[in-house]
Design an enzyme around this catalytic site. Structure first.
Site, PDB file in Angstrom:
ATOM      1  CE1 TYR A 107      39.850  33.464  40.384  1.00 58.85           C
ATOM      2  CE2 TYR A 107      37.924  34.785  39.865  1.00 58.85           C
ATOM      3  CZ  TYR A 107      39.187  34.315  39.539  1.00 58.85           C
ATOM      4  OH  TYR A 107      39.779  34.700  38.378  1.00 58.85           O
ATOM      5  NE  ARG A 160      42.518  42.356  31.967  1.00 59.63           N
ATOM      6  CZ  ARG A 160      41.289  42.040  31.691  1.00 59.63           C
ATOM      7  NH1 ARG A 160      40.494  42.901  31.143  1.00 59.63           N
ATOM      8  NH2 ARG A 160      40.812  40.823  31.941  1.00 59.63           N
ATOM      9  CE  LYS A 178      37.985  32.697  36.337  1.00 61.19           C
ATOM     10  NZ  LYS A 178      37.985  33.689  35.289  1.00 61.19           N
ATOM     11  CD  GLU A 249      41.151  33.763  34.060  1.00 60.30           C
ATOM     12  OE1 GLU A 249      40.540  33.009  33.284  1.00 60.30           O
ATOM     13  OE2 GLU A 249      40.581  34.641  34.719  1.00 60.30           O
ATOM     14  CG  ASP A 250      42.868  37.910  34.856  1.00 59.71           C
ATOM     15  OD1 ASP A 250      41.811  38.056  34.205  1.00 59.71           O
ATOM     16  OD2 ASP A 250      42.900  37.915  36.087  1.00 59.71           O
ATOM     17  CG  ASP A 272      36.058  33.137  32.323  1.00 61.38           C
ATOM     18  OD1 ASP A 272      34.959  32.765  31.893  1.00 61.38           O
ATOM     19  OD2 ASP A 272      36.221  33.704  33.421  1.00 61.38           O
ATOM     20  CG  ASP A 273      39.654  37.529  31.445  1.00 62.03           C
ATOM     21  OD1 ASP A 273      39.193  37.391  32.576  1.00 62.03           O
ATOM     22  OD2 ASP A 273      40.802  37.191  31.121  1.00 62.03           O
ATOM     23  CG  ASN A 413      33.588  42.432  38.898  1.00 62.15           C
ATOM     24  OD1 ASN A 413      32.495  42.531  39.432  1.00 62.15           O
ATOM     25  ND2 ASN A 413      33.841  41.572  37.931  1.00 62.15           N
TER      26      ASN A 413
END
Ligand code: NAD
Length: 554
Positions: A107, A160, A178, A249-250, A272-273, A413
């Site tokens: 990851y 993203r 993930k 996700e993203d 999750d973000d 990050n």
């Protein structure tokens, strides 16, 4: 029964010749050189494998050596992906036994680079690619997936990807990674997982024009056509995999909040973000308060960055502070945001994105973070801006003048984008900061003391939340579940962790952490009457019994 072991006998062919090839080609059945002599005879594998039978431990050692010999991380990623595609049980054993070494390879940060190169390192498909070309046929495509009874889907539209932006179809590395973490960290059986990339085009033209781009041509589709595509996708998932949990996700900011809110009551789903980040940050706050001795409801939290992560954290803080007795307005009043333009306030003169509005307070505008810190006197500073250097020496010193133990979370990050480093936070606060980051920082020696920064990694939260939702067959994934996850995680921090400033448990305990979180989430589901599975009595023991353990079956 939610998570059954996979027997897969139907995949084995009729004749020894068919069986041998089928077994070796199926990563969930293949044991490679660990097949026993008896199995080799029974399955038609004699001669297809070298004669020596190895133990699984020997295989792990061989694979670990191979990973370590690779010179760069992308080569390690490719090796591990190939292992996963060849012998999945061995792959997970290797990851679980070496979790701290392997997570950064399967990851973040390696997966970001892997996505950028996904077109050229692509070897074997994993997951489903559903593009606009398949409009009107999405249910049919889902039915082509070789495993029935899918229970857990991670889906991205690639807009993203991490901090890398729009990677279009190359974003597939993220759902794949993930879901690997779900299996490694929470024991969700890989048979029941399905990574999906929705390819609606990309606005990243240079990527698309590259020779090995794997997605469709054309700009990203937006507006009603995009919404109809997503609507068809969700309806198809509900029809084909009625028990599936969906993790968004993203997705880009504009879609992430909208899709979460549109679908969260229609299909068990979460982002999750937004929500996973919120939960891990709140757990960090609970942990930090064990050091500062203050209450959650007395905090004043200042966020740098008002995107998915920041407003997600604030929303969950509000849920938690309300549970401690604050009114919604009081709780919201404790969260303040600085974005690229300065302090987010009412009447700032620009049109605020919808997710910022609840935190746009009636207050004079202040342009810089340093001035805002002096004016608002926050107890906690949370960096979620995705830009390095936002927490300057002056700001950390101001926070330290205002608070005996200032809470400073630099969550952006990768490491190069953190608002400040662990060393800066500790040095500038004279060793008093309670610090956590999004990416790992090494422990810091400060005036003879060893200070260990916490890593607020979402990996502590989403696998356990997903496992709990799956085990209870929760009809919805609620904010209360993420709050329960945060509390459970903080409760697992030991006094010896707190003594060195570490506000999260070590990653080596991740499977136990995920199990405890799953039990807490399932408990919320049952109490809220959202569970569709019967209550098993002892939730933790029931879930433990369902967890995938990477060892070969006889
Ligand atoms: P996002 O794009 O949704 O939001 C970023 C926000 O920061 C936007 O509001 C933007 O206007 C603002 N911003 C950008 N530059 C700024 C600057 N110089 N000053 C002030 N504000 C600025 O992104 P996100 O999903 O909210 O993620 C933000 C960061 O948080 C990323 O770096 C991401 O890696 C990190 N993150 C960490 C964790 C974790 O630690 N567990 C989880 C999720 C996200």
């Amino acid at each position: 029964m939610a998570i059954q072991p996979y027997l897969g006998l139907s995949a084995w062919g009729e004749t020894p010749q068919q069986r041998g090839a089928a077994v070796l080609a199926d990563p969930l059945l293949n044991k490679g050189t660990a097949f026993t002599d008896r199995e080799r005879d029974a399955l038609g594998l004699r001669g297809l494998l070298p004669p020596r039978v190895f133990t699984m431990d020997e295989q792990v050692q061989r694979s670990l050596g191979a990973v370590r010999r690779k010179q760069d991380n992308i080569e390690k990623y490719i090796y591990l992906t190939n292992l996963q595609n060849r012998n999945e049980v061995l792959f997970y054993r290797l990851v679980v036994e070496n979790i701290e070494e392997m997570v950064p390879l399967i990851y973040t940060p390696t997966v970001g680079e892997a996505c950028l190169q996904y077109g050229s390192i692509y070897r074997r498909p994993r997951g489903l690619f559903i593009s606009l070309k398949e409009r009107g046929r999405i249910a049919e495509i889902l039915r082509l997936w070789p495993h029935d009874g899918v229970r857990l889907i991670v889906v991205t539209d690639g807009e993203r990807i991490l901090g890398l932006g729009d990677l279009g179809a190359l974003g597939m590395g993220i759902p794949v990674g993930k879901l690997s973490l779900y299996t490694a960290c929470a024991g969700v059986h890989p048979y029941y997982t399905l990574p999906i990339t929705l390819d609606v085009g990309t606005d990243n033209e240079s990527l698309q024009q590259g020779p090995f781009y794997i997605g469709i041509n054309g700009h990203r589709t937006r507006g009603p056509a995009y919404d109809e595509f997503i609507e068809e996708f969700v309806a198809a998932v509900k029809t084909v995999f009625p028990k599936a949990l969906l993790q968004w996700e993203d997705f880009g900011n504009a879609n992430a909040f909208r899709l979460l809110n549109r679908y969260r009551h229609r299909i068990p789903s979460f982002n999750d973000d937004i929500q996973g980040t919120a939960s891990v940050a709140l757990a960090g706050l609970f942990g930090a308060l064990q050091i500062t001795g203050a209450t959650l409801s007395s905090q004043r939290i200042l966020f740098l960055g008002a995107g998915e992560a920041g407003t997600g954290i604030a929303d969950l803080y509000v849920t938690a502070a309300r549970a401690e007795g604050l009114s919604e307005a009081e709780a919201k009043g404790r969260c303040w945001f600085v974005d690229t333009k300065g302090l987010v306030v009412k009447n700032r003169g620009d049109v605020l994105a919808e997710h910022k509005v609840p935190y746009a307070h009636d207050h004079p505008f202040i342009p810089t973070l340093a001035e805002v810190v002096r004016a608002l006197k926050p107890t906690a500073l949370v960096g979620v801006s995705g830009t390095a250097g936002g927490f300057t020496r002056e700001i950390v010193e101001s926070m330290s003048a205002l608070n005996k133990r200032p809470i400073i979370f630099a969550l952006s990050n990768p490491t190069s984008k953190a608002e400040c480093t662990a060393e800066q936070a500790y040095t500038w606060s004279k060793g008093r900061a309670v610090f956590a980051s999004g990416s790992p920082f090494a422990p810091v020696e400060y005036e003879g003391r060893r200070l260990v920064p916490g890593q607020g990694n979402n990996i502590y939260i989403f696998p356990g939340v997903g496992l709990g939702a799956l085990a209870s067959e929760a009809a919805e994934v609620t904010d209360e579940m993420f709050l329960a996850a945060a509390r459970t995680l903080a409760g697992l921090v030991q006094p010896e962790d707190l003594a060195v400033g570490r506000i999260y448990p070590p990653l080596t305990k991740i499977r136990e952490v995920s199990l405890r979180i799953a039990a807490a989430v399932a408990d919320v589901a049952h109490r809220a009457r959202l569970a569709r599975a019967p209550h098993p009595g002892d939730l933790a023991e029931d879930i433990r019994g369902r967890m995938f353990v990477p060892k070969y079956r006889d």
